[in-house]
Design an enzyme around this catalytic site. Structure first.
Site, PDB file in Angstrom:
ATOM      1  N   LYS A  40       0.806  -1.201   0.000  1.00  0.00           N
ATOM      2  CA  LYS A  40       0.000   0.000   0.000  1.00  0.00           C
ATOM      3  C   LYS A  40       0.847   1.263   0.000  1.00  0.00           C
ATOM      4  O   LYS A  40       0.412   2.335  -0.427  1.00  0.00           O
ATOM      5  CB  LYS A  40      -0.889   0.018   1.271  1.00  0.00           C
ATOM      6  CG  LYS A  40      -1.864  -1.086   1.372  1.00  0.00           C
ATOM      7  CD  LYS A  40      -2.631  -0.956   2.699  1.00  0.00           C
ATOM      8  CE  LYS A  40      -3.524  -2.131   2.946  1.00  0.00           C
ATOM      9  NZ  LYS A  40      -4.064  -2.062   4.345  1.00  0.00           N
ATOM     10  N   GLY A  41       2.058   1.144   0.542  1.00  0.00           N
ATOM     11  CA  GLY A  41       2.880   2.323   0.844  1.00  0.00           C
ATOM     12  C   GLY A  41       3.061   3.340  -0.263  1.00  0.00           C
ATOM     13  O   GLY A  41       3.141   4.533   0.001  1.00  0.00           O
ATOM     14  N   ASP A  97       7.731   3.442  -2.084  1.00  0.00           N
ATOM     15  CA  ASP A  97       7.812   4.484  -1.078  1.00  0.00           C
ATOM     16  C   ASP A  97       9.202   4.536  -0.439  1.00  0.00           C
ATOM     17  O   ASP A  97       9.794   5.591  -0.291  1.00  0.00           O
ATOM     18  CB  ASP A  97       6.734   4.270   0.007  1.00  0.00           C
ATOM     19  CG  ASP A  97       6.696   2.828   0.515  1.00  0.00           C
ATOM     20  OD1 ASP A  97       7.488   1.979   0.052  1.00  0.00           O
ATOM     21  OD2 ASP A  97       5.848   2.532   1.387  1.00  0.00           O
ATOM     22  N   ASP A 100      14.402  -0.366   2.283  1.00  0.00           N
ATOM     23  CA  ASP A 100      15.057  -0.618   3.564  1.00  0.00           C
ATOM     24  C   ASP A 100      16.079  -1.734   3.342  1.00  0.00           C
ATOM     25  O   ASP A 100      17.185  -1.482   2.874  1.00  0.00           O
ATOM     26  CB  ASP A 100      13.955  -0.999   4.565  1.00  0.00           C
ATOM     27  CG  ASP A 100      14.447  -1.147   5.993  1.00  0.00           C
ATOM     28  OD1 ASP A 100      15.640  -1.419   6.189  1.00  0.00           O
ATOM     29  OD2 ASP A 100      13.645  -1.008   6.925  1.00  0.00           O
ATOM     30  N   LYS A 128      16.954   4.179   2.465  1.00  0.00           N
ATOM     31  CA  LYS A 128      17.749   4.172   3.698  1.00  0.00           C
ATOM     32  C   LYS A 128      19.175   3.801   3.311  1.00  0.00           C
ATOM     33  O   LYS A 128      19.393   2.759   2.689  1.00  0.00           O
ATOM     34  CB  LYS A 128      17.187   3.150   4.695  1.00  0.00           C
ATOM     35  CG  LYS A 128      15.822   3.559   5.232  1.00  0.00           C
ATOM     36  CD  LYS A 128      15.368   2.651   6.363  1.00  0.00           C
ATOM     37  CE  LYS A 128      13.958   2.984   6.808  1.00  0.00           C
ATOM     38  NZ  LYS A 128      13.447   2.043   7.824  1.00  0.00           N
ATOM     39  N   PHE A 149      13.199   4.152  11.601  1.00  0.00           N
ATOM     40  CA  PHE A 149      11.845   3.831  11.163  1.00  0.00           C
ATOM     41  C   PHE A 149      11.066   5.127  10.992  1.00  0.00           C
ATOM     42  O   PHE A 149      11.015   5.955  11.882  1.00  0.00           O
ATOM     43  CB  PHE A 149      11.142   2.903  12.155  1.00  0.00           C
ATOM     44  CG  PHE A 149       9.893   2.301  11.577  1.00  0.00           C
ATOM     45  CD1 PHE A 149       9.976   1.193  10.742  1.00  0.00           C
ATOM     46  CD2 PHE A 149       8.648   2.858  11.828  1.00  0.00           C
ATOM     47  CE1 PHE A 149       8.829   0.646  10.169  1.00  0.00           C
ATOM     48  CE2 PHE A 149       7.495   2.314  11.262  1.00  0.00           C
ATOM     49  CZ  PHE A 149       7.588   1.210  10.437  1.00  0.00           C
ATOM     50  N   VAL A 150      10.471   5.296   9.818  1.00  0.00           N
ATOM     51  CA  VAL A 150       9.737   6.528   9.537  1.00  0.00           C
ATOM     52  C   VAL A 150       8.278   6.232   9.176  1.00  0.00           C
ATOM     53  O   VAL A 150       7.943   5.115   8.773  1.00  0.00           O
ATOM     54  CB  VAL A 150      10.397   7.328   8.391  1.00  0.00           C
ATOM     55  CG1 VAL A 150      11.759   7.868   8.819  1.00  0.00           C
ATOM     56  CG2 VAL A 150      10.545   6.472   7.127  1.00  0.00           C
TER      57      VAL A 150
HETATM   58  P1  IMP Z   1      12.483  -3.786   2.519  1.00  0.00           P
HETATM   59  O1  IMP Z   1      12.043  -5.056   1.875  1.00  0.00           O
HETATM   60  O2  IMP Z   1      13.186  -4.040   3.825  1.00  0.00           O
HETATM   61  O3  IMP Z   1      13.308  -2.916   1.587  1.00  0.00           O
HETATM   62  O4  IMP Z   1      11.216  -2.972   2.954  1.00  0.00           O
HETATM   63  C1  IMP Z   1      10.228  -2.771   2.059  1.00  0.00           C
HETATM   64  C2  IMP Z   1       8.923  -2.288   2.626  1.00  0.00           C
HETATM   65  O5  IMP Z   1       8.882  -2.239   4.049  1.00  0.00           O
HETATM   66  C3  IMP Z   1       8.698  -0.883   2.164  1.00  0.00           C
HETATM   67  O6  IMP Z   1       8.115  -0.852   0.889  1.00  0.00           O
HETATM   68  C4  IMP Z   1       7.765  -0.369   3.237  1.00  0.00           C
HETATM   69  O7  IMP Z   1       6.440  -0.704   2.935  1.00  0.00           O
HETATM   70  C5  IMP Z   1       8.229  -1.076   4.478  1.00  0.00           C
HETATM   71  N1  IMP Z   1       9.163  -0.230   5.252  1.00  0.00           N
HETATM   72  C6  IMP Z   1      10.506  -0.249   5.250  1.00  0.00           C
HETATM   73  N2  IMP Z   1      11.029   0.687   6.057  1.00  0.00           N
HETATM   74  C7  IMP Z   1       9.964   1.328   6.597  1.00  0.00           C
HETATM   75  C8  IMP Z   1       9.839   2.437   7.518  1.00  0.00           C
HETATM   76  O8  IMP Z   1      10.804   3.043   8.018  1.00  0.00           O
HETATM   77  N3  IMP Z   1       8.560   2.805   7.825  1.00  0.00           N
HETATM   78  C9  IMP Z   1       7.454   2.195   7.312  1.00  0.00           C
HETATM   79  N4  IMP Z   1       7.531   1.182   6.446  1.00  0.00           N
HETATM   80  C10 IMP Z   1       8.776   0.741   6.085  1.00  0.00           C
HETATM   81 MG    MG Z   2       6.229  -0.474   0.303  1.00  0.00          MG
END
Ligand code: IMP
Ligand code: MG
Length: 173
Positions: A40-41, A97, A100, A128, A149-150
């Site tokens: 959804k982000g 969005d 991470d 990040k 975390f944001v």
């Molecule tokens: P990743 O797979 O760790 O890169 O994270 C991917 C998903 O986790 C992003 O598309 C976000 O939906 C969620 N996410 C990662 N970091 C944050 C954060 O700081 N706040 C809120 N959602 C996050």
């Molecule tokens: Mg996302």
């Protein structure tokens, strides 16, 4: 926990999206561009970014879940909603969005590559810095931020706070 210091304010997001839109417009001139927003982000960033792209683009949505209820990535990606359109031979730009660990996008990129798009690139509002667990090539980055975390501007904590018009760091009460 509650939203604390504003990391990226509304005006900065708007300004940066105009710049990214200009870049994308120049890069995809004359091409059949499909934006793939990751739900959804990314719903807010895709709505605003799409309006800054001056091309007849198409938009589709992919629903994925990488986090359960915590603020740590599990590495397990579930597809909740697949694309409605064929992407074979089309220029696809994934709109995210935030990146991470990079695990979600790494999974998504491999999943979409199999469908043989003409090109496959990534645009993210937030990246990040230095904590990706897999190497990930991102063509358009809005802002590089520290690994805190944001929330806000589409980003949630357990489903809430996506509607904040800015990006804020979470802090203890
Ligand atoms: P990743 O797979 O760790 O890169 O994270 C991917 C998903 O986790 C992003 O598309 C976000 O939906 C969620 N996410 C990662 N970091 C944050 C954060 O700081 N706040 C809120 N959602 C996050
Ligand atoms: Mg996302």
């Amino acid at each position: 926990m509650r939203p604390g210091r504003i990391l990226v304010d509304e005006a900065s997001i708007a300004t940066r999206l105009v710049e990214m839109g200009d870049e994308i417009t120049a890069d995809y001139e004359g091409k059949d561009l499909l934006l793939v927003a990751v739900l959804k982000g990314a719903f807010m960033v895709v709505a605003d970014l799409a309006r800054r792209i001056r091309l007849p683009i198409d938009i589709d949505f992919m629903g994925v879940s990488s986090y359960g209820v915590a603020t740590q990535t599990s590495g397990v990606v579930r597809i909740l909603k697949d694309l409605e359109q064929e992407i074979s031979g089309r220029h696809v730009l994934i709109v995210e969005d935030i990146i991470d660990s990079g695990l979600t996008l790494d999974y998504l990129r491999r999943n979409l590559e199999v469908r043989q798009p003409a090109s496959l690139e990534i645009a993210t509002l937030l990246l990040k810095t230095g904590i990706q667990r897999v190497p990930i090539e991102v063509k358009y980055v809005g802002f590089e931020i520290p690994p805190d975390f944001v929330v806000g501007y589409g980003l949630d904590l357990v489903g809430k706070m996506r509607n904040l018009p800015y990006v804020a760091v979470m802090e203890e009460e």
